[in-house]
Design a protein around this motif. Structure first.
Motif, PDB file in Angstrom:
ATOM      1  N   LEU A 248     -32.184   9.746   0.502  1.00 51.06           N
ATOM      2  CA  LEU A 248     -31.149   8.833   0.993  1.00 51.06           C
ATOM      3  C   LEU A 248     -31.231   8.660   2.506  1.00 51.06           C
ATOM      4  O   LEU A 248     -31.031   7.552   3.028  1.00 51.06           O
ATOM      5  CB  LEU A 248     -29.771   9.355   0.594  1.00 51.06           C
ATOM      6  CG  LEU A 248     -29.411   9.242  -0.888  1.00 51.06           C
ATOM      7  CD1 LEU A 248     -28.083   9.934  -1.167  1.00 51.06           C
ATOM      8  CD2 LEU A 248     -29.350   7.777  -1.322  1.00 51.06           C
ATOM      9  N   ALA A 249     -31.512   9.738   3.232  1.00 51.92           N
ATOM     10  CA  ALA A 249     -31.624   9.643   4.689  1.00 51.92           C
ATOM     11  C   ALA A 249     -32.803   8.760   5.085  1.00 51.92           C
ATOM     12  O   ALA A 249     -32.718   7.997   6.052  1.00 51.92           O
ATOM     13  CB  ALA A 249     -31.774  11.037   5.291  1.00 51.92           C
ATOM     14  N   ALA A 250     -33.897   8.868   4.354  1.00 53.25           N
ATOM     15  CA  ALA A 250     -35.055   8.018   4.632  1.00 53.25           C
ATOM     16  C   ALA A 250     -34.704   6.544   4.460  1.00 53.25           C
ATOM     17  O   ALA A 250     -35.014   5.699   5.314  1.00 53.25           O
ATOM     18  CB  ALA A 250     -36.216   8.403   3.719  1.00 53.25           C
ATOM     19  N   ALA A 251     -34.054   6.235   3.341  1.00 49.81           N
ATOM     20  CA  ALA A 251     -33.687   4.847   3.065  1.00 49.81           C
ATOM     21  C   ALA A 251     -32.723   4.302   4.112  1.00 49.81           C
ATOM     22  O   ALA A 251     -32.898   3.183   4.621  1.00 49.81           O
ATOM     23  CB  ALA A 251     -33.069   4.748   1.666  1.00 49.81           C
ATOM     24  N   SER A 252     -31.711   5.085   4.447  1.00 50.37           N
ATOM     25  CA  SER A 252     -30.727   4.603   5.423  1.00 50.37           C
ATOM     26  C   SER A 252     -31.316   4.550   6.829  1.00 50.37           C
ATOM     27  O   SER A 252     -30.914   3.714   7.643  1.00 50.37           O
ATOM     28  CB  SER A 252     -29.468   5.479   5.403  1.00 50.37           C
ATOM     29  OG  SER A 252     -29.767   6.821   5.731  1.00 50.37           O
ATOM     30  N   PHE A 255     -33.053   1.291   7.053  1.00 54.24           N
ATOM     31  CA  PHE A 255     -32.048   0.225   7.117  1.00 54.24           C
ATOM     32  C   PHE A 255     -31.420   0.153   8.504  1.00 54.24           C
ATOM     33  O   PHE A 255     -31.243  -0.935   9.067  1.00 54.24           O
ATOM     34  CB  PHE A 255     -30.984   0.460   6.049  1.00 54.24           C
ATOM     35  CG  PHE A 255     -30.020  -0.658   5.889  1.00 54.24           C
ATOM     36  CD1 PHE A 255     -28.711  -0.546   6.350  1.00 54.24           C
ATOM     37  CD2 PHE A 255     -30.404  -1.847   5.291  1.00 54.24           C
ATOM     38  CE1 PHE A 255     -27.809  -1.589   6.202  1.00 54.24           C
ATOM     39  CE2 PHE A 255     -29.512  -2.900   5.138  1.00 54.24           C
ATOM     40  CZ  PHE A 255     -28.206  -2.776   5.592  1.00 54.24           C
ATOM     41  N   GLY A 256     -31.070   1.313   9.075  1.00 52.15           N
ATOM     42  CA  GLY A 256     -30.474   1.319  10.405  1.00 52.15           C
ATOM     43  C   GLY A 256     -31.403   0.734  11.457  1.00 52.15           C
ATOM     44  O   GLY A 256     -30.978  -0.034  12.333  1.00 52.15           O
ATOM     45  N   ALA A 257     -32.687   1.072  11.363  1.00 49.99           N
ATOM     46  CA  ALA A 257     -33.656   0.576  12.350  1.00 49.99           C
ATOM     47  C   ALA A 257     -33.825  -0.927  12.258  1.00 49.99           C
ATOM     48  O   ALA A 257     -33.885  -1.625  13.284  1.00 49.99           O
ATOM     49  CB  ALA A 257     -34.995   1.280  12.150  1.00 49.99           C
ATOM     50  N   ILE A 258     -33.903  -1.445  11.045  1.00 44.05           N
ATOM     51  CA  ILE A 258     -34.144  -2.883  10.915  1.00 44.05           C
ATOM     52  C   ILE A 258     -32.905  -3.693  11.292  1.00 44.05           C
ATOM     53  O   ILE A 258     -33.006  -4.803  11.811  1.00 44.05           O
ATOM     54  CB  ILE A 258     -34.642  -3.223   9.487  1.00 44.05           C
ATOM     55  CG1 ILE A 258     -35.399  -4.551   9.501  1.00 44.05           C
ATOM     56  CG2 ILE A 258     -33.518  -3.266   8.487  1.00 44.05           C
ATOM     57  CD1 ILE A 258     -36.639  -4.547  10.361  1.00 44.05           C
ATOM     58  N   VAL A 259     -31.718  -3.137  11.076  1.00 49.33           N
ATOM     59  CA  VAL A 259     -30.497  -3.831  11.484  1.00 49.33           C
ATOM     60  C   VAL A 259     -30.436  -3.944  13.006  1.00 49.33           C
ATOM     61  O   VAL A 259     -30.239  -5.036  13.558  1.00 49.33           O
ATOM     62  CB  VAL A 259     -29.248  -3.094  10.948  1.00 49.33           C
ATOM     63  CG1 VAL A 259     -27.982  -3.613  11.634  1.00 49.33           C
ATOM     64  CG2 VAL A 259     -29.137  -3.267   9.444  1.00 49.33           C
ATOM     65  N   LEU A 260     -30.630  -2.822  13.711  1.00 44.10           N
ATOM     66  CA  LEU A 260     -30.499  -2.860  15.171  1.00 44.10           C
ATOM     67  C   LEU A 260     -31.663  -3.609  15.817  1.00 44.10           C
ATOM     68  O   LEU A 260     -31.452  -4.362  16.778  1.00 44.10           O
ATOM     69  CB  LEU A 260     -30.426  -1.432  15.726  1.00 44.10           C
ATOM     70  CG  LEU A 260     -30.058  -1.338  17.207  1.00 44.10           C
ATOM     71  CD1 LEU A 260     -28.700  -1.999  17.475  1.00 44.10           C
ATOM     72  CD2 LEU A 260     -30.021   0.122  17.672  1.00 44.10           C
ATOM     73  N   MET A 272     -40.994  -1.172  13.085  1.00 40.29           N
ATOM     74  CA  MET A 272     -39.714  -0.537  13.389  1.00 40.29           C
ATOM     75  C   MET A 272     -39.056  -0.044  12.101  1.00 40.29           C
ATOM     76  O   MET A 272     -38.443   1.040  12.070  1.00 40.29           O
ATOM     77  CB  MET A 272     -38.799  -1.516  14.115  1.00 40.29           C
ATOM     78  CG  MET A 272     -37.694  -0.859  14.909  1.00 40.29           C
ATOM     79  SD  MET A 272     -38.303   0.004  16.385  1.00 40.29           S
ATOM     80  CE  MET A 272     -38.521  -1.387  17.508  1.00 40.29           C
ATOM     81  N   PHE A 273     -39.179  -0.823  11.044  1.00 43.95           N
ATOM     82  CA  PHE A 273     -38.676  -0.444   9.730  1.00 43.95           C
ATOM     83  C   PHE A 273     -39.315   0.878   9.278  1.00 43.95           C
ATOM     84  O   PHE A 273     -38.647   1.818   8.833  1.00 43.95           O
ATOM     85  CB  PHE A 273     -39.015  -1.564   8.734  1.00 43.95           C
ATOM     86  CG  PHE A 273     -38.125  -1.634   7.521  1.00 43.95           C
ATOM     87  CD1 PHE A 273     -37.129  -0.697   7.278  1.00 43.95           C
ATOM     88  CD2 PHE A 273     -38.281  -2.665   6.607  1.00 43.95           C
ATOM     89  CE1 PHE A 273     -36.317  -0.772   6.155  1.00 43.95           C
ATOM     90  CE2 PHE A 273     -37.476  -2.752   5.471  1.00 43.95           C
ATOM     91  CZ  PHE A 273     -36.492  -1.813   5.254  1.00 43.95           C
ATOM     92  N   LEU A 274     -40.641   0.954   9.425  1.00 47.69           N
ATOM     93  CA  LEU A 274     -41.383   2.147   8.997  1.00 47.69           C
ATOM     94  C   LEU A 274     -40.979   3.374   9.809  1.00 47.69           C
ATOM     95  O   LEU A 274     -40.754   4.457   9.252  1.00 47.69           O
ATOM     96  CB  LEU A 274     -42.885   1.897   9.133  1.00 47.69           C
ATOM     97  CG  LEU A 274     -43.473   0.783   8.264  1.00 47.69           C
ATOM     98  CD1 LEU A 274     -44.952   0.583   8.580  1.00 47.69           C
ATOM     99  CD2 LEU A 274     -43.272   1.073   6.780  1.00 47.69           C
ATOM    100  N   ASN A 275     -40.882   3.207  11.112  1.00 42.68           N
ATOM    101  CA  ASN A 275     -40.485   4.346  11.941  1.00 42.68           C
ATOM    102  C   ASN A 275     -39.036   4.739  11.707  1.00 42.68           C
ATOM    103  O   ASN A 275     -38.667   5.911  11.866  1.00 42.68           O
ATOM    104  CB  ASN A 275     -40.718   4.036  13.423  1.00 42.68           C
ATOM    105  CG  ASN A 275     -42.123   4.378  13.873  1.00 42.68           C
ATOM    106  OD1 ASN A 275     -42.783   5.249  13.301  1.00 42.68           O
ATOM    107  ND2 ASN A 275     -42.611   3.703  14.898  1.00 42.68           N
ATOM    108  N   GLY A 276     -38.196   3.785  11.319  1.00 41.82           N
ATOM    109  CA  GLY A 276     -36.823   4.114  10.968  1.00 41.82           C
ATOM    110  C   GLY A 276     -36.768   5.028   9.748  1.00 41.82           C
ATOM    111  O   GLY A 276     -35.967   5.974   9.696  1.00 41.82           O
ATOM    112  N   ILE A 277     -37.624   4.771   8.764  1.00 45.52           N
ATOM    113  CA  ILE A 277     -37.708   5.644   7.591  1.00 45.52           C
ATOM    114  C   ILE A 277     -38.091   7.056   8.017  1.00 45.52           C
ATOM    115  O   ILE A 277     -37.475   8.047   7.600  1.00 45.52           O
ATOM    116  CB  ILE A 277     -38.727   5.086   6.584  1.00 45.52           C
ATOM    117  CG1 ILE A 277     -38.198   3.799   5.948  1.00 45.52           C
ATOM    118  CG2 ILE A 277     -39.060   6.120   5.510  1.00 45.52           C
ATOM    119  CD1 ILE A 277     -39.228   3.049   5.126  1.00 45.52           C
ATOM    120  N   LEU A 278     -39.114   7.152   8.867  1.00 41.39           N
ATOM    121  CA  LEU A 278     -39.549   8.470   9.338  1.00 41.39           C
ATOM    122  C   LEU A 278     -38.463   9.150  10.167  1.00 41.39           C
ATOM    123  O   LEU A 278     -38.263  10.365  10.078  1.00 41.39           O
ATOM    124  CB  LEU A 278     -40.835   8.331  10.156  1.00 41.39           C
ATOM    125  CG  LEU A 278     -42.061   7.821   9.402  1.00 41.39           C
ATOM    126  CD1 LEU A 278     -43.258   7.697  10.345  1.00 41.39           C
ATOM    127  CD2 LEU A 278     -42.403   8.728   8.226  1.00 41.39           C
TER     128      LEU A 278
END
Length: 412
Positions: A248-252, A255-260, A272-278
């Motif tokens: 769940l933390a990976a998914a969110s 999501f947080g990275a792509i929103v901002l 940015m999406f990929l690094n947000g997952i990491l």
């Protein structure tokens, strides 16, 4: 404990070990995908060197430095258990580690963690570090720095006695690698063409984003072993919770990275999406066993926001991090460690301050040790390749080969 449960625990730990090993594939693919084609062989060579050298060093003395005389509760800062590895009495029986695994499984699982920490540095210094300097630095880092820091918590040292908590390594693995990466890119300087004459950051696109995407998905998969194995048994309730909070933390985080990033840059940036997952994965790692699913989602989402802000900060500081390692592993590692004092079963002011002191102590040790080692290497053999070598690509100059053969030259 019956033999069936002991076997089940040990089998799960071996599966987790395999998953952590598989993460090296993910790191390698992510790094080559986000960098230029002319440096692919160089990056792959570094990643293979890390896992082979790391395991041998951990066998020779790293494991005994990190877990010295584990039956003796008196652990000094630099206490050392001796060279080589040999199972203790009853190391293969249910009496070892409360029946969670055997001694050999313990060594191999921890060895995979040691090698993983050095891979973080590899991506940050990509495309301009001398391979010889990187290899020497890796030997010192994996052989000494990581085991010493690990002994302070996981080896029963002073941070453990203080109550510092790091379930699977937001600080002990990720921030340790992140601090060293920060020092390294500061000393190395940026790649040619990364900043214009006015100091404005310019994008240097990676040559294969599909491969980078595959790398992140492999890392996400491997994290089930990274965090799930850190339960140190196949306990059904705790293992399933840890896998859930991790996922769940990976998914969110993504999501947080792509929103901002969408708000800031008016586009949907896949990297940015990929690094947000990491970032979400790193953020949950310190407290994956303490958090509810709701808290995991919140921690991951904040980590995703931190990724976007961290990448912007690194650019403003005129630092060059080709794969975003500092933002992902250092900044989100710090966030995840502090989050243990904010959310979950251990939340509270006292725990938060303990987490903060742990972060500062480990950060100080890593920065000082990395600075000393890199400064010595810079003085003696140099740490950066020449301008011509960097422009031509490290694959030709360091390895004498290309990653992608041009078959047109063989046409008749």
């Amino acid at each position: 404990m019956d033999s069936g449960l002991f076997t089940a625990n040990n089998v799960w730990m071996m599966v987790a070990t395999v998953l952590v090993f598989f993460m090296h594939t993910g790191f390698a693919l992510l790094e080559i995908g986000l960098t230029r084609q002319k440096n692919t062989i160089n990056i792959l060579f570094k990643n293979i060197f890390i896992i082979t050298c790391g395991l041998l060093l951990y066998y020779a003395f790293g494991f005994n430095l990190m877990y010295p005389n584990f039956l003796d509760g008196d652990l000094g800062i630099f206490k050392f258990g001796g060279f080589g590895i040999e199972p203790p009495e009853n190391g293969m029986t249910v009496s070892y580690a409360n029946g969670g695994y055997t001694w050999w499984t313990d060594f191999l699982f921890q060895g995979m963690f040691a090698a993983t920490s050095a891979t973080i540095v590899s991506g940050a210094v990509a495309e301009r570090i001398k391979i010889s300097s990187f290899m020497i630095f890796t030997v010192i880092y994996v052989g000494l720095v990581y085991p010493i820091v690990g002994s302070w918590k996981w080896g029963g040292g002073f941070l453990d006695s203080w109550g510092f908590y790091d379930f699977a390594g937001s600080t002990l693995v990720h921030s340790v690698g992140g601090w060293v990466a920060l020092v390294a890119i500061t000393i190395l300087g940026s790649r040619i063409g990364k900043f214009d004459k006015n100091g404005k950051s310019k994008a240097i696109p990676g040559h294969n984003i599909p491969i980078a995407t595959a790398g992140v998905l492999i890392l996400w998969l491997g994290w089930f072993g990274f965090n799930g194995g850190s339960v140190l048994s196949a306990d059904p309730e705790l293992t399933s919770l840890v896998l859930t909070t991790t996922c769940l933390a990976a998914a969110s985080g993504g999501f947080g990275a792509i929103v901002l990033s969408g708000i800031f840059y008016k586009n949907l940036d896949l990297t940015m999406f990929l690094n947000g997952i990491l970032g979400g994965l790193v953020g949950i790692t310190a407290g994956a066993d303490l958090m509810s699913p709701n808290e995991a989602v919140l921690i991951g989402f904040i980590a995703g926001l931190i990724i976007v802000l961290g990448v912007s900060l690194i650019d403003k500081l005129k630092l060059d991090d080709p794969v975003g390692a500092v933002s992902v592993h250092l900044i989100c590692g710090i966030w995840g460690t502090l989050a243990v004092g904010i959310f979950g079963a251990k939340a509270g002011t006292e725990q938060f301050l303990t987490q903060l002191f742990g972060v500062l102590i480990i950060g100080g040790f890593c920065v000082i040790s990395a600075t000393i080692v890199l400064a010595i290497l810079k003085k003696i053999i140099g740490v950066r390749v020449s301008r011509d070598e960097e422009l031509e690509g490290l694959d030709i100059y360091e390895h004498g080969m290309d990653a992608y053969a041009d078959f047109r030259t063989n046409e008749h």
